[in-house]
Write an enzyme that holds these catalytic residues in place. Sequence first.
Site, PDB file in Angstrom:
ATOM      1  N   ARG A 182       1.932  -6.142 -19.190  1.00  0.00           N
ATOM      2  CA  ARG A 182       2.098  -5.569 -20.523  1.00  0.00           C
ATOM      3  C   ARG A 182       3.510  -5.667 -21.076  1.00  0.00           C
ATOM      4  NH1 ARG A 182      -3.016  -5.627 -22.421  1.00  0.00           N
ATOM      5  NH2 ARG A 182      -4.442  -4.517 -21.038  1.00  0.00           N
TER       6      ARG A 182
ATOM      7  N   GLN B 289      -7.032  12.008 -22.899  1.00  0.00           N
ATOM      8  CA  GLN B 289      -6.709  11.608 -24.264  1.00  0.00           C
ATOM      9  C   GLN B 289      -7.228  12.622 -25.263  1.00  0.00           C
ATOM     10  OE1 GLN B 289      -8.057   7.664 -25.256  1.00  0.00           O
ATOM     11  NE2 GLN B 289      -6.932   7.593 -27.168  1.00  0.00           N
TER      12      GLN B 289
ATOM     13  N   HIS C 253      -6.632  -0.401 -17.484  1.00  0.00           N
ATOM     14  CA  HIS C 253      -5.955  -0.337 -16.180  1.00  0.00           C
ATOM     15  C   HIS C 253      -6.615   0.788 -15.394  1.00  0.00           C
ATOM     16  CE1 HIS C 253      -2.772  -3.253 -17.142  1.00  0.00           C
ATOM     17  NE2 HIS C 253      -3.021  -2.858 -18.367  1.00  0.00           N
TER      18      HIS C 253
ATOM     19  N   SER D  47       0.817  -1.215   0.000  1.00  0.00           N
ATOM     20  CA  SER D  47       0.000   0.000   0.000  1.00  0.00           C
ATOM     21  C   SER D  47       0.850   1.265   0.000  1.00  0.00           C
ATOM     22  CB  SER D  47      -0.958   0.005   1.192  1.00  0.00           C
ATOM     23  OG  SER D  47      -0.230  -0.016   2.412  1.00  0.00           O
TER      24      SER D  47
ATOM     25  N   GLN E   3      -6.696  -0.653 -24.868  1.00  0.00           N
ATOM     26  CA  GLN E   3      -6.148  -1.612 -23.910  1.00  0.00           C
ATOM     27  C   GLN E   3      -5.618  -0.895 -22.668  1.00  0.00           C
ATOM     28  OE1 GLN E   3      -3.674  -4.895 -25.886  1.00  0.00           O
ATOM     29  NE2 GLN E   3      -3.638  -3.262 -27.421  1.00  0.00           N
ATOM     30  N   LEU E   4      -4.934   0.226 -22.896  1.00  0.00           N
ATOM     31  CA  LEU E   4      -4.302   0.959 -21.797  1.00  0.00           C
ATOM     32  C   LEU E   4      -5.313   1.393 -20.743  1.00  0.00           C
ATOM     33  CD1 LEU E   4      -1.747   2.352 -20.646  1.00  0.00           C
ATOM     34  CD2 LEU E   4      -2.280   4.301 -22.120  1.00  0.00           C
TER      35      LEU E   4
ATOM     36  N   HIS F  90       2.175  -3.624 -11.493  1.00  0.00           N
ATOM     37  CA  HIS F  90       1.163  -4.530 -12.047  1.00  0.00           C
ATOM     38  C   HIS F  90       1.087  -4.387 -13.568  1.00  0.00           C
ATOM     39  CE1 HIS F  90      -3.191  -5.456 -13.028  1.00  0.00           C
ATOM     40  NE2 HIS F  90      -2.739  -6.599 -12.585  1.00  0.00           N
TER      41      HIS F  90
ATOM     42  N   ARG G 243       2.537   1.187  -7.353  1.00  0.00           N
ATOM     43  CA  ARG G 243       1.930  -0.138  -7.200  1.00  0.00           C
ATOM     44  C   ARG G 243       1.255  -0.576  -8.494  1.00  0.00           C
ATOM     45  NH1 ARG G 243      -2.098  -1.977  -2.249  1.00  0.00           N
ATOM     46  NH2 ARG G 243      -2.007  -4.214  -2.639  1.00  0.00           N
TER      47      ARG G 243
ATOM     48  N   ASN H 225       0.289   5.266 -10.016  1.00  0.00           N
ATOM     49  CA  ASN H 225       1.159   5.136  -8.853  1.00  0.00           C
ATOM     50  C   ASN H 225       2.062   3.909  -9.042  1.00  0.00           C
ATOM     51  OD1 ASN H 225      -0.068   2.722  -7.614  1.00  0.00           O
ATOM     52  ND2 ASN H 225      -1.796   4.061  -7.081  1.00  0.00           N
TER      53      ASN H 225
END
Length: 238
Positions: free
Chosen positions: A168, A87, A80, A55, A76-77, A163, A159, A157
């Site tokens: 990716r 955009q 997350h 955390s 795809q981006l 991931h 974390r 962030n």
Amino acid sequence: MDVRLLNSTPQPERAIAAAARVCYAPVGAAELMETMSDEEVRKILRIIMTSGHLSALEHASFTFAIDGVSRAMTHQLVRHRIASYNQQSQRYVSYDEPTFIVPPVIEADEQVRERFLTACQEAFGSYRSLLDAGIPAEDARYLLPNAMETKIVVTMNIRELLHFFSLRSCRRAQWEIRAVSDRMLELVAPVAPYIFMDAGAACLRGPCPEGKMSCGEPFERRTRPGEASADATTDETQ
């Protein structure tokens, strides 16, 4: 493709260590930020990274400008979800000269490439004809192909970045988002070298988690400084 690091949390590793340490310290995080030694920062990072208590990693973030990518990639981006995005809008930006992102496998075959670009140009021509007929860009854009070039700003962030890189930068990831992921990792690694030292595809840290969907390539093992060494590679396949 152009990926640039716009901004990041100052001294991200020290900020994360201070946030983690404050849970057990009699002083505040601001004082810890100033007084912890580099060795103490590394020790705290090692504890939280190896224990899975992640955390504290959410207290540092990175912002990227990503240009020259396709709408197929950004679709795809934005899956997350623990991230912030802005955009280029096809509703408010109309296009006069299109740029199309051509996949390498198509680029490699001249005849296929010609068919691909012809189809894209025909779709774009229909888009322009609708605009010229007075159709709003927000409606005419329905004709634009996924190959259209776009621009996006992304903040994640640490974390979530770990991931993101795990998924990716995998060999099985689609080629364009993998290229973006690899470039983002290149940019953040010098800023937080300890945290990102073994970031990337999950197979860098152990067996592939993809099961029967694995690419089948051998995985690589890495260790952090101060931990027991292990073989860099194994003959085991995923």
